[in-house]
Scaffold this active site. Structure first.
Site, PDB file in Angstrom:
ATOM      1  CG  HIS A  78      -6.179   1.403 -10.518  1.00 51.86           C
ATOM      2  ND1 HIS A  78      -7.352   1.190  -9.846  1.00 51.86           N
ATOM      3  CD2 HIS A  78      -5.780   0.178 -10.969  1.00 51.86           C
ATOM      4  CE1 HIS A  78      -7.641  -0.103  -9.856  1.00 51.86           C
ATOM      5  NE2 HIS A  78      -6.707  -0.735 -10.536  1.00 51.86           N
TER       6      HIS A  78
HETATM    7  C1  BDR Z   1      -2.631   0.783  -7.678  1.00 55.43           C
HETATM    8  O1  BDR Z   1      -1.782  -0.327  -7.416  1.00 55.43           O
HETATM    9  C2  BDR Z   1      -0.824  -0.464  -8.424  1.00 55.43           C
HETATM   10  O2  BDR Z   1      -0.660  -1.815  -8.756  1.00 55.43           O
HETATM   11  C3  BDR Z   1      -1.295   0.375  -9.587  1.00 55.43           C
HETATM   12  O3  BDR Z   1      -0.189   0.902 -10.308  1.00 55.43           O
HETATM   13  C4  BDR Z   1      -2.093   1.462  -8.922  1.00 55.43           C
HETATM   14  O4  BDR Z   1      -1.276   2.553  -8.557  1.00 55.43           O
HETATM   15  C5  BDR Z   1      -4.056   0.281  -7.785  1.00 55.43           C
HETATM   16  O5  BDR Z   1      -4.456  -0.303  -6.577  1.00 55.43           O
END
Ligand code: BDR
Ligand code: CA
Length: 310
Positions: A239
């Site tokens: 992500h």
């Molecule tokens: C986001 O949530 C976090 O757990 C990850 O680092 C990312 O930024 C994804 O939904």
């Protein structure tokens, strides 16, 4: 030809995919990383701050790291330790950074750098948006000093932390709303694109065979990869790498301008990023560029090349 350097600030809740984003950013010669701030999110601030410092040391990235907020503006902190491990790095212990421990709060350091960069600073945020909201409330002229804000957060459709909301926005919806309304140009890399931005197990394994950084990447993502697979995703979604690579390699991505607002009142829908992308009703202003697609195999090859170089 002299390559253009983009001055950037990273705001992170390190986290295994934040760690990957830091490693990738450290390898991109187009970026001039001016400072990094840590916020509570995936795990508590004591871990995200230490992890950020230690990942920078691993990457040979000599950049000041500042401590930010230890909890959301109005709500209690909820973490994602079940994905990232209680320490945020999937149980991988890194050598402790010996860099100077910065004592200036994140929002003051960010503002000073934005003033110094005279409208050129781009802010990449990959955690809950608490530090940004505090900075904007303390320094109302800050949004006007930023060239652009690129966030990982939100979704134009369903969520991952709740059926409606993505994790970073759900953790601090009030801060997120302040950022979406701040008036600075905004790029939203939400789940629409980041769920496509995945590395498959054999691609991770190949990176893992390539040295210290590759090994750290493979070992730290092991727990999160298993979590993704158990939920029916065949690989590990990176992500937080998306806004970093959107800045330097926008041609790999596609998206659309939209009006985006954050639900701060709902019970079932708290933290949902509501967009006008799919509706007849249109919000009065298009306040964000919503990234919707990525060329997955080009994204994966680029990450492999960056993390295995040298
Ligand atoms: C986001 O949530 C976090 O757990 C990850 O680092 C990312 O930024 C994804 O939904
Ligand atoms: Ca994150």
């Amino acid at each position: 030809m002299i390559e253009k350097k983009y001055p950037v600030w990273l705001d992170v809740d390190t986290g295994v995919d934040d760690a990957a984003a830091l490693l990738v950013a450290s390898r991109l010669t187009q970026l001039d990383i001016r400072g990094i701030s840590a916020v509570a999110g995936n795990v508590e601030l004591e871990h995200t701050f230490a992890n950020t410092r230690n990942v920078c040391a691993l990457a040979g990235l000599h950049v000041p790291v500042y401590r930010g907020a230890d909890k959301p503006l109005l709500r209690p902190l909820c973490t994602a330790a079940h994905v990232h491990g209680f320490d945020g790095l999937g149980g991988v212990v890194l050598p402790e950074s010996d860099a100077l421990v910065e004592t200036l709060p994140a929002w003051d350091a960010l503002y000073a750098e934005a003033v110094r960069q005279r409208g050129e600073l781009q802010l990449i945020a990959t955690g809950p948006l608490t530090n940004l909201a505090i900075a904007f409330s303390k320094y109302p002229d800050l949004p006007g000093l930023l060239k652009r804000i690129l966030i990982m957060g939100g979704s134009s459709k369903e969520g991952n932390d709740t059926p409606a909301a993505e994790f970073n926005i759900y953790v601090d919806p009030h801060a997120a709303q302040a950022v979406f309304k701040c008036g600075a140009p905004l790029v939203m890399c939400g789940l629409d694109v980041t769920m496509q931005a995945m590395l498959l197990p054999d691609e991770i394994e190949a990176i893992g065979r390539s040295g210290r950084i590759g090994r750290f990447f493979r070992d730290s993502t092991k727990k999160a990869l298993a979590f993704h697979q158990a939920n029916g995703t065949p690989g590990m979604c990176l992500h937080d790498v998306c806004p970093v690579l959107y800045l330097t390699h926008p041609h790999l991505f596609q998206g659309q301008e939209a009006g985006v607002y954050v639900e701060t009142q709902g019970t079932v829908t708290l933290g949902k990023t509501v967009t006008d992308l799919w509706s007849d009703f249109q919000f009065p202003a298009k306040n964000a560029f919503v990234v919707l697609d990525v060329d997955r195999s080009a994204f994966a090859s680029l990450i492999r090349d960056l993390l295995t170089a040298g």
